[in-house]
Design a protein around this motif. Structure first.
Motif: not given
Length: 374
Positions: A76-89
């Motif tokens: 059972h695997i969890t997928r993540y999405q990075c929310q770090n904001k760099t260079s206005k995105r």
């Protein structure tokens, strides 16, 4: 549950539950549901820990059989999405938990893949496939995956020593390229052919790690061209003197044959078969050997000249400097008789002149030889 954890030994995973059922091939199987013990903490792209869970998924991989039953891990695997904001995105990189013990390029654990590979290296693919209840293509993919990992490991651990040796060895019915570390007497690389392109590719890989001060080899034109093409004049080629002395001895035996053929009427019965005594170094001759050679030289005077020239050429490597050695070489060159019977020596001299810088580099890199490589 504890018994299952004990026999599976799933390092880095927490078992959720197990169940028994038929797999897609109708084999009685054990399905082990598990999840990584430690979630992935950082984004592999930017290194940030700021992320949200995107979704969950499962991955099914095969493991060692147990009690005649196939074993499958349902991870059972969890997928993540990075929310770090760099260079206005926002970075936005999607990533999953680290999956230890699992071959990312095959539907099996690494330990099961390694077991299949160990079998595939010794037995036909179909036999391994039948034994493991998998397809022959799965066996092939497992071997390819293992091979890719080995190549990646090799390139990561490859290093360039101060002196390398290049040679070919006859292994399992074919000539293989062998490259060694002359300094530490270790094998650097072995390839299943000795083609010039293979030599160049391996040297290019070494160049990425550094440039050796010296390269030892025999008098192979393809090797010399590859070394100079890749390393230029930054690496000195040192021809192992063993190969030069071997040429000198072969030439002397050819001269011996020519001179004896010219002196068939001479009283040389019982003497013309003493070839080994002519090959023997002067300092290693016994008194009896010297008397035998004296009789042979008396019967065929040209052989004394051939023997003395052989000893003079061999003594070049006893000189204390390059300059002294080159002077000795020039003297021997001038001392070779113009007689046609001595053409083999002149042929050796021409070869030595073609390789003169590499042969006399011996004196600039004392102690370096190709002995270990050969």
């Amino acid at each position: 549950m504890e018994r299952v954890e004990a026999f599976l030994n799933l390092v880095g995973y927490k078992i959720i539950h197990t169940e028994r059922d038929l797999d897609e091939k109708n084999h009685q199987s054990i399905f082990v549901h598990c999840e990584p013990e430690v979630p992935r903490a950082r984004c592999p792209l930017c290194g940030s820990q700021i992320a949200h869970v995107k979704d969950h998924l499962t991955r099914t991989v095969q493991d060692f059989d147990s009690g005649g039953q196939h074993v499958y891990l349902i991870v059972h695997i969890t997928r993540y999405q990075c929310q770090n904001k760099t260079s206005k995105r926002i970075c936005g990189k999607t990533y999953t938990d680290d999956l230890q013990m699992i071959d990312c390029r095959a539907r099996m654990t690494q330990r099961y893949r390694d077991y299949i590979v160990s079998k595939a290296l010794s037995y036909p693919f179909l036999r391994v496939a039948n034994e493991c209840s998998i397809s022959d293509m799965t066996v092939r993919r497992a071997l390819d995956s293992w091979s890719d990992e080995r190549e990646e490991w090799r390139l990561q651990n490859l290093y360039c020593p101060s002196s390398i040796g290049i040679d070919e060895n006859h292994i399992s019915g074919q000539f293989c390229l062998v490259i060694t570390d002359n300094e530490h007497h270790t094998l650097l690389e072995i390839m299943d052919n000795k083609d010039p392109e293979t030599v160049r590719i391996v040297l290019e890989q070494l160049k990425e790690k550094g440039i050796p001060q010296s390269v030892t080899m025999d008098m192979c034109l393809e090797y010399r061209s590859a070394v100079y093409e890749v390393f230029g004049q930054h690496s000195a080629i040192v021809v192992d003197h063993f190969h030069v002395v071997k040429l000198i001895l072969e030439a002397m035996m050819e001269i011996r044959k020519n001179l004896i053929a010219e002196n068939e009427d001479s009283p040389i019965a019982g003497l013309k078969y003493n070839a080994m005594k002519l090959k023997t170094n002067l300092e290693d001759l016994t008194d009896e050997d010297k008397r035998t050679l004296a009789r042979l030289f008396k019967a065929v005077p040209g052989l004394m000249t051939a023997y003395k020239l052989k000893e003079s050429l061999r003594s070049i490597w006893c000189c204390k400097s390059r300059e002294e050695a080159e002077m000795g070489f020039n003297k021997v060159t001038e001392a070779i008789p113009e007689d046609e019977a001595f053409e083999p020596y002149r042929r050796v001299i021409r070869t030595m002149n073609q390789w003169k810088p590499e042969i006399f580099n011996f004196f600039e890199y004392e102690g370096v030889s190709n002995g270990f490589t050969e």
